[in-house]
Each structure stands twice: as structure tokens, then as C-alpha cells.
Design a protein around this motif. Structure first.
Motif, PDB file in Angstrom:
ATOM      1  N   VAL A 179     -19.198 -17.633 -35.300  1.00  0.00           N
ATOM      2  CA  VAL A 179     -19.321 -17.617 -36.766  1.00  0.00           C
ATOM      3  C   VAL A 179     -20.030 -16.318 -37.150  1.00  0.00           C
ATOM      4  CG1 VAL A 179     -19.454 -20.141 -36.936  1.00  0.00           C
ATOM      5  CG2 VAL A 179     -21.562 -18.815 -36.762  1.00  0.00           C
ATOM      6  N   LEU A 191     -19.144 -26.935 -39.822  1.00  0.00           N
ATOM      7  CA  LEU A 191     -18.440 -25.907 -39.043  1.00  0.00           C
ATOM      8  C   LEU A 191     -16.978 -26.329 -38.958  1.00  0.00           C
ATOM      9  CD1 LEU A 191     -21.263 -25.797 -36.443  1.00  0.00           C
ATOM     10  CD2 LEU A 191     -20.445 -23.706 -37.525  1.00  0.00           C
ATOM     11  N   LEU A 212     -25.036 -18.418 -38.361  1.00  0.00           N
ATOM     12  CA  LEU A 212     -25.250 -19.842 -38.643  1.00  0.00           C
ATOM     13  C   LEU A 212     -26.363 -20.007 -39.684  1.00  0.00           C
ATOM     14  CD1 LEU A 212     -24.477 -22.771 -37.908  1.00  0.00           C
ATOM     15  CD2 LEU A 212     -26.371 -22.747 -36.292  1.00  0.00           C
ATOM     16  N   THR A 213     -26.033 -20.681 -40.780  1.00  0.00           N
ATOM     17  CA  THR A 213     -27.009 -20.954 -41.847  1.00  0.00           C
ATOM     18  C   THR A 213     -27.127 -22.466 -42.011  1.00  0.00           C
ATOM     19  OG1 THR A 213     -26.179 -18.984 -42.955  1.00  0.00           O
ATOM     20  CG2 THR A 213     -27.607 -20.431 -44.244  1.00  0.00           C
ATOM     21  N   THR A 227     -24.826 -29.405 -42.063  1.00  0.00           N
ATOM     22  CA  THR A 227     -24.282 -28.080 -41.788  1.00  0.00           C
ATOM     23  C   THR A 227     -22.841 -28.281 -41.324  1.00  0.00           C
ATOM     24  OG1 THR A 227     -26.468 -27.412 -41.041  1.00  0.00           O
ATOM     25  CG2 THR A 227     -24.623 -25.943 -40.474  1.00  0.00           C
ATOM     26  N   SER A 241     -21.679 -24.277 -45.223  1.00  0.00           N
ATOM     27  CA  SER A 241     -20.380 -24.524 -44.608  1.00  0.00           C
ATOM     28  C   SER A 241     -19.876 -23.238 -43.966  1.00  0.00           C
ATOM     29  CB  SER A 241     -19.399 -25.012 -45.683  1.00  0.00           C
ATOM     30  OG  SER A 241     -18.189 -25.401 -45.080  1.00  0.00           O
ATOM     31  N   HIS A 242     -19.325 -23.344 -42.751  1.00  0.00           N
ATOM     32  CA  HIS A 242     -18.905 -22.177 -41.994  1.00  0.00           C
ATOM     33  C   HIS A 242     -17.463 -22.330 -41.558  1.00  0.00           C
ATOM     34  CE1 HIS A 242     -23.200 -22.777 -41.463  1.00  0.00           C
ATOM     35  NE2 HIS A 242     -23.327 -21.478 -41.263  1.00  0.00           N
ATOM     36  N   ARG A 243     -16.732 -21.252 -41.635  1.00  0.00           N
ATOM     37  CA  ARG A 243     -15.405 -21.209 -41.063  1.00  0.00           C
ATOM     38  C   ARG A 243     -15.544 -20.615 -39.664  1.00  0.00           C
ATOM     39  NH1 ARG A 243     -10.016 -20.115 -43.910  1.00  0.00           N
ATOM     40  NH2 ARG A 243      -8.761 -19.391 -42.164  1.00  0.00           N
ATOM     41  N   VAL A 244     -15.051 -21.324 -38.661  1.00  0.00           N
ATOM     42  CA  VAL A 244     -15.192 -20.873 -37.273  1.00  0.00           C
ATOM     43  C   VAL A 244     -14.132 -19.812 -36.998  1.00  0.00           C
ATOM     44  CG1 VAL A 244     -15.102 -21.604 -34.870  1.00  0.00           C
ATOM     45  CG2 VAL A 244     -16.105 -23.114 -36.594  1.00  0.00           C
ATOM     46  N   ARG A 245     -14.582 -18.607 -36.612  1.00  0.00           N
ATOM     47  CA  ARG A 245     -13.647 -17.490 -36.389  1.00  0.00           C
ATOM     48  C   ARG A 245     -12.868 -17.644 -35.109  1.00  0.00           C
ATOM     49  NH1 ARG A 245     -17.026 -12.078 -37.881  1.00  0.00           N
ATOM     50  NH2 ARG A 245     -17.043 -12.417 -40.126  1.00  0.00           N
ATOM     51  N   TYR A 272     -18.130 -21.656 -30.417  1.00  0.00           N
ATOM     52  CA  TYR A 272     -17.687 -21.295 -31.765  1.00  0.00           C
ATOM     53  C   TYR A 272     -18.299 -19.942 -32.117  1.00  0.00           C
ATOM     54  CZ  TYR A 272     -16.082 -26.023 -33.243  1.00  0.00           C
ATOM     55  OH  TYR A 272     -15.426 -27.209 -33.401  1.00  0.00           O
ATOM     56  N   ASP A 296     -23.624 -16.402 -33.230  1.00  0.00           N
ATOM     57  CA  ASP A 296     -23.604 -15.516 -34.399  1.00  0.00           C
ATOM     58  C   ASP A 296     -22.930 -14.208 -33.986  1.00  0.00           C
ATOM     59  OD1 ASP A 296     -25.081 -17.512 -35.498  1.00  0.00           O
ATOM     60  OD2 ASP A 296     -26.830 -16.282 -35.975  1.00  0.00           O
TER      61      ASP A 296
END
Lengths: 308, 308
Positions: free
Chosen positions: A17, B104, A20-21, B102, A25-29, A15, A95
Motif C-alpha cells: 500500500v 484494505l 498504512l493509515t 482499517t 481505507s486502502h486500495r492494495v497495489r 500487501y 508501505d
């Protein structure tokens, strides 16, 4: 052909992103998937070097099906043994800005005694065609910790040279069965022997049963303690990049040099050049073929005279 | 039956780790998988309340196949439309000690114009049997931003009440097509209207086209701006737990109250009790049925007199 065994083969997912925090919440590029596990990586590098390679181990469930679909168009032949459980995933969260990677590895499926028996039968058949075999990576749940020792003994019985690349208790038990070659990194060697001094630790590992120990030392190349002597092989300059798969490429180089009957210095040069060319490649686990050809004649191999 | 639309259905994966540390390697202790996406969660809660529910949207590739396999034994009927692309995964990495999560989220598959046309045809057929329809969640790549407006208009044409639960530009466009109900949270409502004062913002959203706006305000329950008046419904005390899926349970409560023709105060009480019972449930996205029955009569619903 050269056989590689990956008992805990994996679907490697990457993945990308922004960063990473934890607890956000993260949107996977970007999502990438490749067939993974150390033995599969070794087999791909062997194939790129022109060797026929065959992969075995276990694959099952929907993740195993994706793994096999992705493996099908690649050069290594698929001799994975089907199981009822679902193969594991490994997730690398990269990252985007820094390239730093957070790794999340699933444990793997539980293998039943009947599935292990089916594997052993297939393994014995494959050994009949093999010029060398590499036993790679962790053991999935359900496989007894002495499994690699059993596979080493069967390779000996079939007169096939065997390389063992694992860690912890499976390495300790496997070494006692006298494999031809082990390739621990510095941490694995220290855990096995209690010594962080590579030459002392490599010699200790030989006394424990390994005919030859090739310790991978990251930017310092490799140190080989063999029945014929001790050598260190180092790249001409430190290389920067992603070290994922560098150890697997070194294993491929050692196997390739073994079946090509190269003298130790040339085998080690091949292993170190492949390893460095893997660090330099943009995609994790691939190697840069041009960099490899460029590095190969520039690897310094020095014999270390044994202390009295 | 009640129809829920999840254009970007997902396989929800939960990894449990001791604690997530960026740029470190983690062994995943536990892996759980469930069919996900807001509309699927809504349909499961509806089924638990005794309503027949049908889920549609898109599913494809190996991840879509797993999603459908996991959905098959559950109560909601599967009317997902197959696509060539692979359904997305969402990954929740839960720290074992603290429960902090977390997230993703993959983007989702690209849907082709032909696949969208196939969906519209299926949607129109399903509407003929539907007593209400909920349009839930984000749009996958390839779906035009006005898609929800199109689905709202088709529901109107079929005389089926329609609830819209999305955010950003798809919400803005969808509201202009005059859905019967929208259920934004405070952030989504603020982004839509520019106001963080819930009553003012809810009234603004009604002026933009929504017949009724039910704003979910987390621990403060919900605020409903309807053609018949304005009500606020609040739980008897703050509830502690995992808020994942609490908004989806509120949507299920609103739909359930709609088809049961409950007056607004009872509909809102049902939505708030379900939402709180979801926060209290140990598994993310499930609701605690005992807590729901206990909370339902204790939800305070107050009518707010409109300012002159």
C-alpha cells in the motif's frame, strides 16, 4: 534428507500500500502469496544449498490447499499432514515508500488429538530417513505446550540430531528435553533466562538442557555456546534490508553445517553469511546467492575464552 | 426474482486486533469471513425481506471457491460466472476497544474478453426472469469503463427496471445510458456533478440521464429526485453503530419497494428504515429486523416543493 517441522505452517500474504493509515481505507497495489512458516523457509534455503529437504507439520482447509499448491513446484518435499481445520494466514502490509511493514498473524487451526497422533506416526517414519530435524515456530491451538519436548525425545530415540527454534513456554519445555541445538534470538533468550547479557544467557540455556545454544544477535551475528567452546561470528559490515527470514536462513546454515560435519567456526560462518544474504535479498525470506558467496569468506569468527 | 450484479464480488475478511499500530506485529484475535461485494449484500437483505434474489458477477480461484461455499447455505441463488483469475479479498481490521476499522481492499482479478462475453450471455438469460436488476460496486480490471452502460441498455431491451449503484467514471458512463434509478452518496454525487448541494446535484444527475436519483445522505436519510416530485426521508433520530452496508440495505429497500409498486414516500421510508437498522445491527452488513419494524412507521417523509 533434512526434515523440518512447522506445526503452524502459514500462507504468507504481502500487501503493498502507499502507506498504512489506521482507520482509513486502502486500495492494495500488489498482492503476493508464498508458503510460509519458519520450517518451510528453512527447507527452501536448505534446498537452495543443495540438500534434500522435507517439510512436515499440518495443512488444511482452503488456505492449506493454496499453501500446498504453491509448495508443489518448489524443491522441498511436501509431507504435511492434512487436518480438518483451516491453515492460518500471515499478512504483511508493506508501505511502498518506506518499506516499513505491519504484520497481522492469524492464530492457526485447532489440531485434534487424532490429528496429532497421525502427525506423530508420520514424524516417526520420516525420522528414519532424516540426517537432522529442525522444529520451528509457534504451536497451533490444540497442541499441548510440551509438544516440542515430545518431538525432541522421539528424534533422540531415532538417533537424529534435533534443532529447536521456538519461543516462550514451548522453548522452555523443549529445552528440558535436551535438544542438540537451540537458536533463540536475543529477546527469546532474555525471556527464557532473565538475562540480557548474551554469553551469560546462552550458558544458562545450556544448563537448562540445550547441548548447544546459538544466539542470533541481529547485526552482531551469532554467539555460539557449545560443548567445545564459545565462538562469535559477525558479518564484515552491517547489512541493510529486510530482516524477515534471516533467522530461518541461519537455522538452515546451522543444519547444513551439521550434516556436512563442518567444525563450529565454519558452521557459524555459513549461518551468518546466509542470514546477511537474506537481509540483502529484495524479496522477504529469500537469500541473495551471489552475496552469500561473497560474504562467506569474510565472516569474522572469534573464539571467546571462557571466564574461569 | 430480483437480480443483483456484482462484477467484483469479494470474500470479506474481518480481523479483530486490540489496536492497529503501523509497523508493529499483531496477533489476530478473531477471523470472520463472509461473501461480500455490494450486490451480494443487497441480495441478502432482499431475501430477508421475503424476495427471491439471484446474484451474478464473477468468482474464481481459491478465494472465489470459499466465497461460493459461504454463499451456498444462504438464501440468494448463486449465478456467479466462473473465471480463471482469483476473486479479491477485502480485509477490515477492527480495533477491539474502539470498534474503529482499517480497510484494505484488493483490486480484483483481471476478467478476459471471453469471460465478459460469457457473463453477458448469462445476464441476458437471467434478465428474462427478473422483475428488477441492481448493478453494484466497482469494476474489476479488464472490464471496460462503459460496462455498466452496456448492462443498463440490455436491461432496457429486456424491459427490466435497472438500478445503478457505483461511483466515478463507471457511474458517469452508466448514467448516460438512462438507468431507472441511481443511488449515489453525497460524495459520489458531488464528484459526478461538481455540486455539494444535494438537491441541485440530484437534479443535475437526472439531467445527465438518470430517471430517478436517490441520494443517500448518511444520518440525514435520503433525498429522492423523481419524475413525480422530490422527497426527503429521514430517521426519527440519529442512529449510532457501524455504517458498513447501510447503503446496500437502502438499495435493497428501493428495489423491494419498486417490485411491490409502493408509492415513492413508502419506498423511501423502507430504504431509510433498512439503512438505519443496518447501522444498528451488531454485525457489519446485517440489519436488525426488530429495529427495522420499529423504525419503519417513524420515518419522516416530506415532499419538497420544486423551486420555480
Amino acid at each position: 534428507m533434512i526434515l523440518t517441522v512447522t506445526l503452524n505452517a502459514a500462507l504468507d500474504i504481502t500487501y503493498t500500500v502507499p502507506a498504512l493509515t489506521p482507520h482509513a481505507s486502502h486500495r492494495v497495489r500488489e498482492v503476493r502469496e508464498r508458503p510460509g512458516g519458519k520450517g518451510l523457509n528453512v527447507a527452501r534455503v536448505l534446498a537452495a544449498l543443495g540438500h534434500e529437504s522435507v517439510v512436515t507439520g499440518f495443512a488444511g482447509g482452503p488456505v492449506g490447499a493454496v499453501l500446498r499448491d504453491l509448495l508443489a513446484p518448489l524443491a522441498p518435499h511436501d509431507a504435511l499432514v492434512p487436518i480438518a481445520g483451516t491453515s492460518r494466514r500471515t499478512l504483511a502490509v508493506v508501505d511502498d515508500a518506506s518499506g516499513d511493514t505491519t504484520q497481522l498473524n492469524e492464530t492457526g487451526p485447532t489440531v485434534s488429538p487424532a490429528e496429532w497422533a497421525a502427525f506423530l506416526s508420520s514424524y516417526d517414519s520420516l525420522l528414519r530417513e532424516a540426517r537432522a530435524v529442525a522444529l520451528c515456530g509457534s504451536l497451533p491451538p490444540g497442541i499441548h505446550v510440551g509438544a516440542y519436548a515430545q518431538l525432541v525425545r522421539r528424534a533422540h530415540a531415532a538417533d537424529v540430531p534435533v534443532l529447536l527454534d521456538t519461543s516462550g513456554e514451548p522453548l522452555r519445555r523443549g529445552i528440558a528435553a535436551r535438544p542438540d541445538l537451540v537458536k533463540p534470538n536475543a529477546d527469546e533468550l532474555a525471556r527464557l533466562t532473565g538475562s540480557r547479557e548474551p554469553l551469560r544467557a546462552a550458558r544458562d540455556a545450556r544448563r537448562r538442557g540445550a547441548h548447544t545454544v546459538v544466539a542470533s544477535l541481529g547485526p552482531d551475528g551469532v554467539l555460539a555456546a557449545t560443548p567445545e567452546g564459545v565462538w562469535q561470528a559477525t558479518p564484515p559490515a552491517p547489512v541493510k534490508g529486510n530482516p524477515t527470514g534471516a533467522g530461518d536462513s541461519a537455522v538452515a546454515g546451522l543444519l547444513s553445517g551439521l550434516v556436512d560435519r563442518l567444525p563450529w567456526p565454519e558452521r557459524l560462518a555459513r549461518a551468518v553469511a546466509l542470514s546477511a544474504a537474506t537481509v540483502l535479498a529484495p524479496a522477504a525470506g529469500e537469500f541473495d546467492a551471489v552475496a552469500y558467496e561473497d560474504l562467506l569468506p569474510r565472516i569474522a569468527v572469534t573464539e571467546r575464552v571462557a571466564a574461569a
